[in-house]
Design an enzyme around this catalytic site. Structure first.
Site, short mmCIF file in Angstrom:
data_model
loop_
_atom_site.label_atom_id
_atom_site.label_comp_id
_atom_site.label_asym_id
_atom_site.label_seq_id
_atom_site.Cartn_x
_atom_site.Cartn_y
_atom_site.Cartn_z
N GLU A 89 0.82 -1.21 0.00
CA GLU A 89 0.00 0.00 0.00
C GLU A 89 0.86 1.26 0.00
OE1 GLU A 89 -3.09 -0.01 3.00
OE2 GLU A 89 -3.25 -2.19 2.87
N CYS A 106 5.36 -7.06 8.11
CA CYS A 106 6.18 -6.39 9.10
C CYS A 106 6.43 -7.34 10.27
CB CYS A 106 5.47 -5.13 9.61
SG CYS A 106 6.43 -4.17 10.81
N CYS A 110 2.96 -4.72 15.86
CA CYS A 110 2.14 -3.78 16.64
C CYS A 110 0.72 -4.35 16.72
CB CYS A 110 2.11 -2.41 15.98
SG CYS A 110 3.74 -1.65 15.84
N CYS A 113 -2.23 -2.97 14.50
CA CYS A 113 -1.94 -2.78 13.07
C CYS A 113 -2.20 -4.07 12.31
CB CYS A 113 -0.49 -2.35 12.91
SG CYS A 113 0.06 -2.19 11.19
N LEU A 205 6.14 6.69 19.11
CA LEU A 205 6.20 6.69 20.57
C LEU A 205 5.00 5.96 21.16
CD1 LEU A 205 7.83 7.67 23.01
CD2 LEU A 205 6.61 9.86 22.87
N HIS A 206 3.80 6.47 20.92
CA HIS A 206 2.51 5.82 21.24
C HIS A 206 2.18 5.77 22.73
CE1 HIS A 206 2.16 4.90 17.05
NE2 HIS A 206 3.08 3.96 17.06
N ASN A 280 -7.15 4.34 13.16
CA ASN A 280 -8.00 3.82 12.09
C ASN A 280 -8.54 2.47 12.52
OD1 ASN A 280 -7.99 5.80 10.15
ND2 ASN A 280 -6.79 4.66 8.66
N CYS A 323 -3.46 0.71 7.70
CA CYS A 323 -2.71 -0.39 8.34
C CYS A 323 -2.84 -1.72 7.61
CB CYS A 323 -3.16 -0.54 9.79
SG CYS A 323 -2.96 0.93 10.79
#
Length: 347
Positions: A89, A106, A110, A113, A205-206, A280, A323
């Site tokens: 994407e 990935c 996460c 995600c 960071l999150h 999202n 995501c």
């Protein structure tokens, strides 16, 4: 395909550095080789000119548009087919921006995600990364490239740096408009300062809670929020670019007042920009985005505390395009039920 392989192909045909530059400039900027005061037949070696009809289709096939999903804000999610039939994407952003993928899948995993749910499938070659920019430039002008799509750029460092070097030179993208986004792999802080072209840096960071960060980013390097900010600050001062800190706001997880006060504690006096990005929503996950009013209140609090903050609209929300969702729908991934309790990631 790697960019250095493409350069070697040109050299094997007798191209000199000036010829390589002309060819790569024409590809990355979508410029005609026959334009300008010196047409190709007056400049390029005959062997190179004879090979172009076979090289050009290969370059055009590195990234082709499979589907486009425009949003109401001017952003547009692109499902991009690679030469081997896999898809990634890209996102066309308002005001000339483009977000590109650097990996197929990935490995960071996460929990909020879609991209990381099936792990890493393969790396993208540097030419495949640049080809996403070339594809986007067929559709609109691209003046900024963010390496923040599918994948963790630090896990494909050599290819990403090679793509950045080309885009920042022959690709005519300003160095500050090349943004390397990472969860904070220490290799990044060693490699980026040594590059000819030093990109801007965005750090995911999150949360300011180290234990919560380990749960949200389970396979990210074990670096505390404090250590991450200190490493980012050193790069910011060395390059004179502010660090962009990414914070995906998830309702009831990392959007508390305590977290906002933690941001002030970490970033007060730092050369930094905080990007608050409402989550999202993803089908199959019980994470939710907070209300816009709550997100805006957090942004106002940070501003008043002296933290430069931008509240971002999440591109692709209305088409469920964030995501890795476009790719997931395209290959009919069946969402696996979560085994964790719904409060597993709450502070």
């Amino acid at each position: 395909m790697r960019i250095h392989s493409l350069r070697q192909q040109f050299r094997d045909l007798g191209a000199k550095p000036c010829h390589e530059a002309r060819l790569l400039r024409a590809w990355t900027q979508r410029l005609p080789l026959d334009g300008g005061p010196r047409p190709a037949e007056h400049f390029l070696p005959l062997a190179v000119r004879n090979a172009l009809p076979s090289i050009t289709p290969v370059l055009e096939g590195l990234a082709t548009l499979k589907s486009e999903h425009p949003g109401e804000d001017g952003a547009s999610r692109l499902l991009v087919a690679l030469a081997d039939g896999q898809t990634v994407e890209s996102v066309l952003l308002p005001r000339g921006g483009l977000c590109v993928s650097t990996q197929l899948g990935c490995a960071v995993g996460c929990v909020f995600c879609m991209t990381g749910r099936d792990g890493l499938i393969r790396q993208l070659g540097s030419a495949e990364i640049v080809a996403q920019v070339v594809l986007a430039r067929r559709m609109r002008a691209v003046k900024k490239v963010v390496f923040m799509g599918m994948g963790e750029p630090a896990h494909n460092l050599e290819n990403v740096l090679e793509a950045i070097d080309l885009l920042g030179s022959e690709g005519a993208i300003g160095h500050k408009n090349l943004v390397f986004s990472t969860v904070g792999d220490p290799r990044v802080f060693d490699a980026l300062p040594r590059q000819r072209i030093k990109p801007a840096l965005a750090l995911s960071l999150h949360t300011t809670d180290a234990a919560l960060r380990e749960k949200l980013l389970p396979r990210a390097p074990r670096i505390s929020p404090e250590e991450l900010v200190e490493a980012g600050e050193a790069y910011a001062r060395a390059t004179d670019y502010p660090i962009q800190y990414q914070w995906t706001l998830i309702d009831g997880v990392n959007d508390s007042q305590e977290e906002m006060e933690g941001i002030v504690r970490l970033l007060k006096g730092k050369f930094a920009l905080m990007n608050l990005i409402p989550y999202n929503a993803i089908d199959g996950l019980d994470f939710r985005r907070p209300s816009w009013e709550k997100a805006a209140a957090h942004a106002r609090f940070l501003h008043r505390a002296g933290i430069l903050t931008k509240l971002r609209h999440s591109a692709g929300q209305e088409v469920d395009g964030g995501c890795g969702q476009l790719r997931a729908r395209q290959i009919n991934i069946v969402h696996r039920p979560r085994t964790e309790p719904s409060n597993a990631y709450r502070p």
